[in-house]
Motif scaffolding. Structure first.
Motif, PDB file in Angstrom:
ATOM      1  N   MET A  34       0.833  -1.197   0.000  1.00  0.00           N
ATOM      2  CA  MET A  34       0.000   0.000   0.000  1.00  0.00           C
ATOM      3  C   MET A  34       0.877   1.260   0.000  1.00  0.00           C
ATOM      4  N   TYR A  49      -5.020   4.623   2.680  1.00  0.00           N
ATOM      5  CA  TYR A  49      -5.751   3.772   3.615  1.00  0.00           C
ATOM      6  C   TYR A  49      -7.120   4.355   3.951  1.00  0.00           C
ATOM      7  N   SER A  54      -7.249  -2.074   2.641  1.00  0.00           N
ATOM      8  CA  SER A  54      -6.280  -3.115   2.310  1.00  0.00           C
ATOM      9  C   SER A  54      -6.209  -3.268   0.798  1.00  0.00           C
ATOM     10  N   LYS A  55      -5.243  -4.049   0.348  1.00  0.00           N
ATOM     11  CA  LYS A  55      -5.130  -4.332  -1.085  1.00  0.00           C
ATOM     12  C   LYS A  55      -6.356  -5.091  -1.580  1.00  0.00           C
TER      13      LYS A  55
END
Length: 224
Positions: A34, A49, A54-55
């Motif tokens: 990230m 974020y 999250s990814k």
């Protein structure tokens, strides 16, 4: 939040998603952090974020973007009308056109989605929104088609078509023919054949075969 702020937020979200896809392709999903995505997108890590926890959430946003683009093409197909085959081919072709720019690294996403329990699976709770959008396409299509068929088959056909689309995408990802022409040929042969089979389901003589097909659809569908 003002309209201007909302518009900027959407632009930032899209920038982060587009940047992440590029890095996934260049570095691989696991090696892309990230922090790297934020740096390449020119935003702070905290900002990245803020939009994506999250990814995995980021990839889900990518799925939603694809579904929304596909839906725009689907609306045109359904508004135009036509036979069962014409409309289904139109829906599938619209999907292929949306996916085409991502063919090079589509296999990476297929691999991630194939891991049992992965939040990126099309059957995961996290994928519910994009999955429902895809399912709704086929519900609308089946509800509007004039093709006569067994009533129970009509009820379950959207489930089958959604599963068939997933299979088609997996085939397309591995299709290395120019512009994935082989996938198009598969569609051109399979869709009219499917229309014929579905049309036969309304005849009593094919009732036993239809019942077996319905049982298979239920078995394949993870929600039954």
């Amino acid at each position: 939040m003002t309209t201007t702020e909302s518009g900027r937020g959407e632009q930032t979200r899209k920038l982060i998603v587009d940047t992440a896809l590029r890095l996934f392709s260049e570095l691989g999903y696991e090696k892309t952090t990230m922090r790297a995505i934020a740096s390449a997108a020119g935003v702070s890590v905290g900002n990245a974020y803020y939009y994506f926890a999250s990814k995995e959430v980021l990839v889900q946003e990518f799925y939603l973007q694809l579904q929304k683009e596909h839906l725009a093409g689907v609306n045109e197909v359904l508004a135009k009308g036509g036979s069962f085959s014409e409309q289904l081919m139109g829906i599938l072709r619209a999907g292929i056109e949306v996916w085409r720019p991502h063919h090079e690294f589509g296999g990476k996403f297929i691999g991630l989605a194939a891991v049992p329990g992965s939040p990126l699976s099309p059957f995961s709770p996290e994928s519910a929104q994009s999955r429902e959008m895809a399912m709704d396409v086929y519900r609308r299509f089946v509800a509007g088609t004039t093709l006569k068929m067994d009533a129970q088959l009509r009820e379950q056909l959207p489930d089958f078509l959604f599963l068939a689309q997933l299979g088609l995408v997996a085939y397309w990802v591995h299709d290395q023919s120019p512009n994935q022409q082989r996938t198009t040929k598969v569609m051109e042969l399979a869709v009219p054949y499917l229309e014929d089979l579905i049309g036969l389901s309304r005849h009593k003589v094919f009732r036993a075969m239809t019942t077996r097909a319905l049982g298979l659809i239920k078995l394949l569908n993870p929600y039954h």
